[in-house]
Write a protein that holds these residues in place. Structure first.
Motif, PDB file in Angstrom:
ATOM      1  N   SER A   1      55.000 -20.297 128.601  1.00  0.00           N
ATOM      2  CA  SER A   1      56.350 -20.832 128.520  1.00  0.00           C
ATOM      3  C   SER A   1      57.380 -19.711 128.539  1.00  0.00           C
ATOM      4  O   SER A   1      57.099 -18.582 128.121  1.00  0.00           O
ATOM      5  CB  SER A   1      56.534 -21.633 127.231  1.00  0.00           C
ATOM      6  OG  SER A   1      55.667 -22.741 127.174  1.00  0.00           O
TER       7      SER A   1
ATOM      8  N   ARG B   1      61.948 -19.438 128.086  1.00  0.00           N
ATOM      9  CA  ARG B   1      63.230 -20.112 127.953  1.00  0.00           C
ATOM     10  C   ARG B   1      64.309 -19.233 128.546  1.00  0.00           C
ATOM     11  O   ARG B   1      64.518 -18.096 128.095  1.00  0.00           O
ATOM     12  CB  ARG B   1      63.573 -20.441 126.498  1.00  0.00           C
ATOM     13  CG  ARG B   1      64.817 -21.331 126.408  1.00  0.00           C
ATOM     14  CD  ARG B   1      65.107 -21.815 125.008  1.00  0.00           C
ATOM     15  NE  ARG B   1      65.892 -20.858 124.241  1.00  0.00           N
ATOM     16  CZ  ARG B   1      66.750 -21.199 123.284  1.00  0.00           C
ATOM     17  NH1 ARG B   1      66.927 -22.471 122.984  1.00  0.00           N
ATOM     18  NH2 ARG B   1      67.403 -20.273 122.618  1.00  0.00           N
TER      19      ARG B   1
ATOM     20  N   TYR C   1      70.631 -23.803 128.715  1.00  0.00           N
ATOM     21  CA  TYR C   1      69.261 -23.348 128.497  1.00  0.00           C
ATOM     22  C   TYR C   1      68.310 -24.053 129.470  1.00  0.00           C
ATOM     23  O   TYR C   1      68.597 -25.149 129.966  1.00  0.00           O
ATOM     24  CB  TYR C   1      68.817 -23.639 127.063  1.00  0.00           C
ATOM     25  CG  TYR C   1      69.681 -23.005 126.021  1.00  0.00           C
ATOM     26  CD1 TYR C   1      70.684 -23.739 125.382  1.00  0.00           C
ATOM     27  CD2 TYR C   1      69.517 -21.669 125.665  1.00  0.00           C
ATOM     28  CE1 TYR C   1      71.497 -23.166 124.418  1.00  0.00           C
ATOM     29  CE2 TYR C   1      70.326 -21.085 124.698  1.00  0.00           C
ATOM     30  CZ  TYR C   1      71.312 -21.827 124.080  1.00  0.00           C
ATOM     31  OH  TYR C   1      72.105 -21.255 123.128  1.00  0.00           O
TER      32      TYR C   1
ATOM     33  N   GLN D   1      64.237 -24.617 129.267  1.00  0.00           N
ATOM     34  CA  GLN D   1      62.922 -24.433 128.672  1.00  0.00           C
ATOM     35  C   GLN D   1      61.863 -24.775 129.715  1.00  0.00           C
ATOM     36  O   GLN D   1      61.868 -25.886 130.262  1.00  0.00           O
ATOM     37  CB  GLN D   1      62.759 -25.332 127.443  1.00  0.00           C
ATOM     38  CG  GLN D   1      61.405 -25.252 126.787  1.00  0.00           C
ATOM     39  CD  GLN D   1      61.142 -23.906 126.142  1.00  0.00           C
ATOM     40  OE1 GLN D   1      62.028 -23.328 125.514  1.00  0.00           O
ATOM     41  NE2 GLN D   1      59.922 -23.388 126.299  1.00  0.00           N
TER      42      GLN D   1
END
Length: 119
Positions: free
Chosen positions: A17, A19, A80, A82
């Motif tokens: 992951s 961000r 943002y 994600q």
């Protein structure tokens, strides 16, 4: 003048992951739709996520739906992105953009941030 500054890109293994953040200045952030685009080598720049000016509506490209989430914080003038369960096919330069058209918010652009996903 308008400035959009992305951060948070990097190298990650498949399944990982990241961000991304996009800090805005020089514009009335609260009235603009915000979008994330990406461009892989030799390919066109594609819109992959967009969020409406008030955060009430989002839309995603089929390739990222269910894995990526766009959001915004009006008080911080920041958008943002994600990104979960990343795949090698997600490798690209990611650009933040602001605009008046929800379907393609591209009036102003950031400089881009590289995301590389290794297999």
């Amino acid at each position: 003048q308008v400035q959009l500054v992305e951060s948070g890109g990097g190298l990650v293994q498949a399944g990982g992951s990241l961000r991304l953040s996009c800090a805005a200045s020089g514009l009335t952030f609260s009235i603009y739709h915000m979008g994330w685009f990406r461009q892989a080598p030799g390919k066109e720049r594609d819109l992959i996520a967009v969020i409406s000016w008030n955060g009430g509506t989002t839309n995603y490209a089929a390739a990222v739906k269910g894995r990526f989430t766009i959001s915004r914080d009006t008080a911080k003038k920041t958008a943002y992105h994600q990104m979960n369960n990343l795949k090698p096919a997600d490798t690209a330069v990611y650009y933040c953009a602001a605009g008046s058209l929800f379907l393609r918010p591209d009036d102003s652009w950031g400089q881009g941030t590289q995301v590389t996903v290794s297999s």
